[in-house]
Design an enzyme around this catalytic site. Structure first.
Site, PDB file in Angstrom:
ATOM      1  N   ASP A  46       0.842  -1.200   0.000  1.00 47.98           N
ATOM      2  CA  ASP A  46       0.000   0.000   0.000  1.00 47.98           C
ATOM      3  C   ASP A  46       0.875   1.248   0.000  1.00 47.98           C
ATOM      4  OD1 ASP A  46      -2.918   1.122   0.720  1.00 47.98           O
ATOM      5  OD2 ASP A  46      -1.418   2.284   1.815  1.00 47.98           O
ATOM      6  N   LYS A  76      -2.629   5.710  -4.339  1.00 45.27           N
ATOM      7  CA  LYS A  76      -3.734   6.646  -4.078  1.00 45.27           C
ATOM      8  C   LYS A  76      -3.510   7.963  -4.810  1.00 45.27           C
ATOM      9  CE  LYS A  76      -3.632   4.716   0.593  1.00 45.27           C
ATOM     10  NZ  LYS A  76      -2.204   4.636   0.917  1.00 45.27           N
ATOM     11  N   LEU A 191      -2.241  -0.221  13.816  1.00 42.58           N
ATOM     12  CA  LEU A 191      -1.611  -0.333  15.140  1.00 42.58           C
ATOM     13  C   LEU A 191      -1.693   0.995  15.889  1.00 42.58           C
ATOM     14  CD1 LEU A 191       1.588  -2.295  13.975  1.00 42.58           C
ATOM     15  CD2 LEU A 191      -0.543  -3.243  14.913  1.00 42.58           C
ATOM     16  N   ILE A 230      -2.949  -3.056   6.886  1.00 42.57           N
ATOM     17  CA  ILE A 230      -1.699  -2.740   6.177  1.00 42.57           C
ATOM     18  C   ILE A 230      -0.688  -2.139   7.157  1.00 42.57           C
ATOM     19  CG2 ILE A 230      -2.495  -2.551   3.786  1.00 42.57           C
ATOM     20  CD1 ILE A 230      -3.089   0.461   4.391  1.00 42.57           C
ATOM     21  N   LYS A 232       2.630  -0.975   9.029  1.00 40.33           N
ATOM     22  CA  LYS A 232       3.889  -0.479   8.493  1.00 40.33           C
ATOM     23  C   LYS A 232       5.009  -0.692   9.502  1.00 40.33           C
ATOM     24  CE  LYS A 232       6.760   3.216   8.781  1.00 40.33           C
ATOM     25  NZ  LYS A 232       7.039   4.294   9.736  1.00 40.33           N
ATOM     26  N   SER A 233       6.175  -1.091   9.014  1.00 41.63           N
ATOM     27  CA  SER A 233       7.389  -1.096   9.824  1.00 41.63           C
ATOM     28  C   SER A 233       8.569  -1.085   8.864  1.00 41.63           C
ATOM     29  CB  SER A 233       7.457  -2.347  10.708  1.00 41.63           C
ATOM     30  OG  SER A 233       8.689  -2.343  11.400  1.00 41.63           O
ATOM     31  N   VAL A 234       9.677  -0.507   9.291  1.00 42.35           N
ATOM     32  CA  VAL A 234      10.903  -0.641   8.491  1.00 42.35           C
ATOM     33  C   VAL A 234      11.888  -1.573   9.197  1.00 42.35           C
ATOM     34  CG1 VAL A 234      10.728   1.541   7.231  1.00 42.35           C
ATOM     35  CG2 VAL A 234      11.835   1.515   9.475  1.00 42.35           C
ATOM     36  N   ARG A 238      10.107  -6.787  12.904  1.00 42.12           N
ATOM     37  CA  ARG A 238       8.691  -6.414  13.064  1.00 42.12           C
ATOM     38  C   ARG A 238       7.897  -6.679  11.784  1.00 42.12           C
ATOM     39  NH1 ARG A 238       9.051  -0.603  16.175  1.00 42.12           N
ATOM     40  NH2 ARG A 238       9.240  -1.427  18.293  1.00 42.12           N
ATOM     41  N   ASN A 242       4.629  -8.961  12.131  1.00 43.18           N
ATOM     42  CA  ASN A 242       3.288  -8.486  11.794  1.00 43.18           C
ATOM     43  C   ASN A 242       2.576  -9.408  10.803  1.00 43.18           C
ATOM     44  OD1 ASN A 242       3.758  -6.344  13.493  1.00 43.18           O
ATOM     45  ND2 ASN A 242       4.196  -4.869  11.860  1.00 43.18           N
TER      46      ASN A 242
HETATM   47  P1  NAD Z   1       0.655   1.700  11.875  1.00 46.29           P
HETATM   48  O1  NAD Z   1      -0.535   1.637  12.746  1.00 46.29           O
HETATM   49  O2  NAD Z   1       0.882   0.624  10.881  1.00 46.29           O
HETATM   50  O3  NAD Z   1       1.898   1.856  12.835  1.00 46.29           O
HETATM   51  C1  NAD Z   1       3.201   1.870  12.344  1.00 46.29           C
HETATM   52  C2  NAD Z   1       4.165   2.096  13.497  1.00 46.29           C
HETATM   53  O4  NAD Z   1       3.915   1.144  14.522  1.00 46.29           O
HETATM   54  C3  NAD Z   1       5.611   1.869  13.072  1.00 46.29           C
HETATM   55  O5  NAD Z   1       6.164   3.065  12.574  1.00 46.29           O
HETATM   56  C4  NAD Z   1       6.262   1.423  14.356  1.00 46.29           C
HETATM   57  O6  NAD Z   1       6.588   2.537  15.133  1.00 46.29           O
HETATM   58  C5  NAD Z   1       5.145   0.672  15.045  1.00 46.29           C
HETATM   59  N1  NAD Z   1       5.193  -0.776  14.836  1.00 46.29           N
HETATM   60  C6  NAD Z   1       4.972  -1.469  13.688  1.00 46.29           C
HETATM   61  N2  NAD Z   1       5.054  -2.789  13.898  1.00 46.29           N
HETATM   62  C7  NAD Z   1       5.340  -2.947  15.220  1.00 46.29           C
HETATM   63  C8  NAD Z   1       5.534  -4.086  16.032  1.00 46.29           C
HETATM   64  N3  NAD Z   1       5.444  -5.314  15.545  1.00 46.29           N
HETATM   65  N4  NAD Z   1       5.802  -3.858  17.336  1.00 46.29           N
HETATM   66  C9  NAD Z   1       5.878  -2.618  17.848  1.00 46.29           C
HETATM   67  N5  NAD Z   1       5.688  -1.504  17.126  1.00 46.29           N
HETATM   68  C10 NAD Z   1       5.428  -1.667  15.821  1.00 46.29           C
HETATM   69  O7  NAD Z   1       0.625   3.163  11.201  1.00 46.29           O
HETATM   70  P2  NAD Z   1       0.715   3.814   9.768  1.00 46.29           P
HETATM   71  O8  NAD Z   1       2.009   3.598   9.108  1.00 46.29           O
HETATM   72  O9  NAD Z   1       0.233   5.215   9.971  1.00 46.29           O
HETATM   73  O10 NAD Z   1      -0.406   3.036   8.938  1.00 46.29           O
HETATM   74  C11 NAD Z   1      -0.155   1.892   8.157  1.00 46.29           C
HETATM   75  C12 NAD Z   1      -0.332   2.169   6.704  1.00 46.29           C
HETATM   76  O11 NAD Z   1      -1.628   2.701   6.446  1.00 46.29           O
HETATM   77  C13 NAD Z   1       0.596   3.255   6.167  1.00 46.29           C
HETATM   78  O12 NAD Z   1       1.918   2.805   6.006  1.00 46.29           O
HETATM   79  C14 NAD Z   1      -0.101   3.617   4.909  1.00 46.29           C
HETATM   80  O13 NAD Z   1       0.186   2.657   3.898  1.00 46.29           O
HETATM   81  C15 NAD Z   1      -1.556   3.582   5.337  1.00 46.29           C
HETATM   82  N6  NAD Z   1      -2.092   4.909   5.719  1.00 46.29           N
HETATM   83  C16 NAD Z   1      -3.076   5.447   4.964  1.00 46.29           C
HETATM   84  C17 NAD Z   1      -3.605   6.672   5.287  1.00 46.29           C
HETATM   85  C18 NAD Z   1      -4.712   7.229   4.450  1.00 46.29           C
HETATM   86  O14 NAD Z   1      -5.077   8.397   4.614  1.00 46.29           O
HETATM   87  N7  NAD Z   1      -5.280   6.467   3.554  1.00 46.29           N
HETATM   88  C19 NAD Z   1      -3.126   7.399   6.372  1.00 46.29           C
HETATM   89  C20 NAD Z   1      -2.106   6.843   7.145  1.00 46.29           C
HETATM   90  C21 NAD Z   1      -1.614   5.589   6.823  1.00 46.29           C
END
Ligand code: NAD
Length: 277
Positions: A46, A76, A191, A230, A232-234, A238, A242
């Site tokens: 995504d 998007k 998350l 969806i 996210k992590s780099v 993790r 996930n």
């Molecule tokens: P998320 O809820 O996926 O959280 C990501 C954060 O959680 C990471 O940066 C890390 O700090 C932490 N994390 C991830 N895996 C973990 C683990 N196993 N243990 C502990 N901490 C962990 O937040 P996000 O990135 O805002 O959302 C996910 C995806 O949704 C985005 O990457 C994007 O693709 C999408 N998104 C879409 C919109 C939209 O307006 N459509 C807005 C925001 C995000």
């Protein structure tokens, strides 16, 4: 390798229920993160034009050696490109960056209601779908009144509405509206962006009970509700963690315990008032 279940969209296309999000991943880091995700078994990615990392996503897809049919790619349309002609141009620009000849899912990123362009934008999405450029079209951050308006104008029901959704923002009324109209609910920030939500003692208690991490039980909660997620992590560990959520199941009482954390609290903007262009 983990087999990710799929959901069937309202046009018969199947979509993995769990994918990899790349919001806030700088383009130079994106190819490595997406490559790792593909290696451990993710097949759905995504991204969005505004993330500025479609090139990195495309590089990882091209170098993966995975058949195009086995991938599911979402991007998007950014707000500033709304409107019929601008949308068609923006789609081509995204496809050039992704180096793809068709897309799996294209979403209108935000309705930006004050600008009054989302219905014309949706008409362009209908053309892209009719022309076979994209297999499914959907929206993001749409409220029921926005959804009703585009369906009444075109007869085309979005396959997906991608919205902020996590245990502190369970979106029950919107999920019910989606269920009634055959729209799949996709959770962004599943998350809650990690910090805060994942430290919640109620989530820690459920995690301890299943000997899983807080992130894993939150993802399991989404999956059992039927949401597409969806995360996210780099961080490679993790990214793998996930995805490792298909060999256990939360009891109904634990699903309910996570749902009870709802306080209607957003980490992102309110779709009714976000008119950023
Ligand atoms: P998320 O809820 O996926 O959280 C990501 C954060 O959680 C990471 O940066 C890390 O700090 C932490 N994390 C991830 N895996 C973990 C683990 N196993 N243990 C502990 N901490 C962990 O937040 P996000 O990135 O805002 O959302 C996910 C995806 O949704 C985005 O990457 C994007 O693709 C999408 N998104 C879409 C919109 C939209 O307006 N459509 C807005 C925001 C995000």
């Amino acid at each position: 390798m983990t087999a990710v279940p799929t959901v069937t969209l309202n046009n018969g296309v199947t979509m993995p229920q769990l994918g990899f999000g790349v919001f806030q991943v700088p383009d130079p880091e994106t190819a490595a993160a997406v490559s790792h995700a593909l290696e451990v078994g993710y097949r759905s990615i995504d991204t969005a034009a505004i993330y500025g990392n479609e090139v990195g996503v495309g590089q990882a897809l091209a170098s993966s050696g995975i058949a195009r049919d086995d991938l599911f790619v979402t991007t998007k349309l950014w707000n500033s490109e709304q409107g019929y002609d601008a949308t068609l141009r923006a789609f081509d620009a995204s496809m050039d960056k992704l180096k793809l000849d068709y897309l799996d899912l294209y979403l209108i990123h935000w309705p930006t209601p004050a600008r009054g362009l989302y219905t014309d934008t949706w008409k362009a999405f209908a053309k892209l779908a009719a022309d076979g450029r994209v297999r499914s079209v959907g929206v993001s951050n749409f409220q029921p009144n926005h959804l009703t308006e585009i369906v009444e104008a075109t007869g085309l029901v979005p396959a997906v509405n991608q919205v902020e959704l996590h245990p502190r923002l369970t979106q029950e009324p919107l999920r019910a509206f989606h269920a009634e109209h055959g729209i799949v609910t996709e959770a962004w920030s599943p998350l809650g962006q990690g910090k805060g939500l994942l430290d919640d003692p109620a989530i820690a208690a459920v995690a301890a009970k299943y000997d899983r991490s807080p992130a894993q039980v939150v993802l399991r909660w989404h999956l059992q509700l039927g949401n597409v997620v969806i995360p996210k992590s780099v961080t490679p560990s993790r990214i793998a963690e996930n995805l490792d959520v298909f060999d256990f199941e939360l009891a109904d009482a634990d699903v309910a315990a996570l749902s009870a954390l709802n306080v209607d609290s957003r980490v992102g903007p309110d779709p009714d008032t976000n008119n950023e262009a």
